[in-house]
Design an enzyme around this catalytic site. Structure first.
Site, PDB file in Angstrom:
ATOM      1  N   ASP A  14      -3.164   1.919   1.791  1.00 36.97           N
ATOM      2  CA  ASP A  14      -1.979   1.209   1.322  1.00 36.97           C
ATOM      3  C   ASP A  14      -1.186   0.677   2.514  1.00 36.97           C
ATOM      4  OD1 ASP A  14       0.522   0.674  -0.370  1.00 36.97           O
ATOM      5  OD2 ASP A  14      -0.727   1.701  -1.839  1.00 36.97           O
ATOM      6  N   HIS A  37       5.700   0.481  -0.357  1.00 36.37           N
ATOM      7  CA  HIS A  37       4.750   0.668  -1.450  1.00 36.37           C
ATOM      8  C   HIS A  37       3.929   1.946  -1.284  1.00 36.37           C
ATOM      9  CE1 HIS A  37       1.045  -0.315  -3.810  1.00 36.37           C
ATOM     10  NE2 HIS A  37       1.906  -0.922  -4.611  1.00 36.37           N
ATOM     11  N   SER A  96       0.243  -0.145  -9.864  1.00 36.65           N
ATOM     12  CA  SER A  96       0.287   0.604  -8.602  1.00 36.65           C
ATOM     13  C   SER A  96       0.883   1.982  -8.768  1.00 36.65           C
ATOM     14  CB  SER A  96       1.134  -0.147  -7.567  1.00 36.65           C
ATOM     15  OG  SER A  96       0.422  -1.152  -6.944  1.00 36.65           O
TER      16      SER A  96
END
Length: 336
Positions: free
Chosen positions: A97, A127, A284
């Protein structure tokens, strides 16, 4: 603070290609017209991809939802369980990520295994830290005792990443899994390319379990070539739901999306603070919920193979409780 994470496959990189040979070795080329395609497992353009995407337990509706059969939410969270503090023990979870920053909610601070992309050892997008928190953050996560490994792939603050770097990240994971010898889980909450699907299959053929986000385009993921090779017997493609058991309006769906998980308005760790949390939405956020359940379950049944773990989690999922909102879905909600 609310954030909404979308991901799409966007611009093609300039005349750059990646190949996988029949031993899954990755090689970049700027031109491929001279190559004999029969010598390779797969050849494709190296596209650029995007990420799909206070810390009080009473805000963590997803943790509330996945430990009960039906609505309404009963206010009982995973961390109310006596088993919670053993979930994830001796399981390595790899977050491919934007990076994972330290946070007080991690029992074990994340281990940085590689910095591809911009080479910066920090999550400057947020994120990846949020994703990791849903896997292993105290109060906000599922499997508190998991060991989180961060493999950063993003090349800019927006979180864009090359397909080739994502594939190299899987190679890094495979090498580390061989060294540790531990049961290993990958979470990939990003756009996909076929090269990465094939590399994830290699990881799963060696005993690991991969969880990938289905995407946020409100379309059939299974019509995309990027997902066609993914081994559904040893991993999950994950769609998103909201607190009312609706499939999220943005969530992709289809026959290959075999599991859904809470992904709308999910509270998890804030990369800009070691004490704060933040809300994000997207598949996600759903994928790491499933990765956390995989880690929790595998830590309790460590002798089972990856395909048996996946089969049992499918059997134990909450059936036929989701409102598909006119989407064709496998009506399975992750359960622990």
């Amino acid at each position: 603070m609310n954030r909404f994470i979308f991901f799409v496959n966007i611009v093609l990189s300039k005349e750059k290609y990646i190949t996988l040979d029949k031993d899954y070795v990755l090689t970049p080329f700027h031109h491929v017209h001279h190559l004999d395609k029969n010598d390779f497992l797969h050849i494709e353009e190296d596209i650029i991809l995007k990420p799909h995407s206070s810390c009080n337990g009473d805000n963590v509706w997803g943790s509330d939802r996945i430990n009960q059969e039906s609505l309404p939410l009963d206010g009982v969270f995973l961390d109310d369980s006596s088993d919670y503090n053993s979930y994830g023990e001796n399981i390595d979870v790899y977050v491919i990520d934007t990076g994972v920053n330290n946070h007080e909610k991690f029992l074990r601070q994340p281990i940085w295994l590689g910095e591809l992309g911009d080479k910066i050892k920090s999550d400057i997008n947020g994120h990846g830290t949020h994703v990791a928190g849903t896997i292993a953050g105290k109060n906000v996560g599922v499997a508190y005792r998991s060991t989180i490994y961060s493999v950063k792939i993003s090349m800019n603050p927006e979180g864009h990443a090359y397909c080739s770097d994502m594939a190299r990240a899987v190679d890094i994971v495979i090498e580390n899994m061989k060294k540790t010898g531990k049961n290993s889980v990958i979470n990939l909450s990003y756009g996909m390319c076929r090269t990465v699907s094939l590399k994830l299959n290699q990881f799963m053929s060696l005993g690991g379990i991969a969880n990938v986000a289905a995407g946020n385009d409100n379309t059939d993921s299974c019509s995309y070539g990027e997902y066609i090779d993914f081994d559904l017997d040893k991993g999950f493609i994950v769609g998103s739901t909201n607190r009312y058991d609706d499939v999220s309006s943005f969530s992709n769906y289809g026959s290959c999306v075999e599991m859904y998980a809470p992904g709308s308005h999910i509270l998890s760790l804030d990369s800009t603070s070691e004490t704060q949390c933040v809300y994000m939405s997207g598949t996600s956020m759903a994928s790491p919920m499933v990765a956390g359940v995989v880690s929790a379950y595998w830590s309790e049944y460590s002798d089972l193979s990856n395909d048996i773990i996946i089969s049992n989690i499918k059997l134990n999922s909450i059936k036929n409780k989701l409102n598909p909102k006119n989407k064709i879905i496998n009506n399975n909600l992750i359960s622990l």
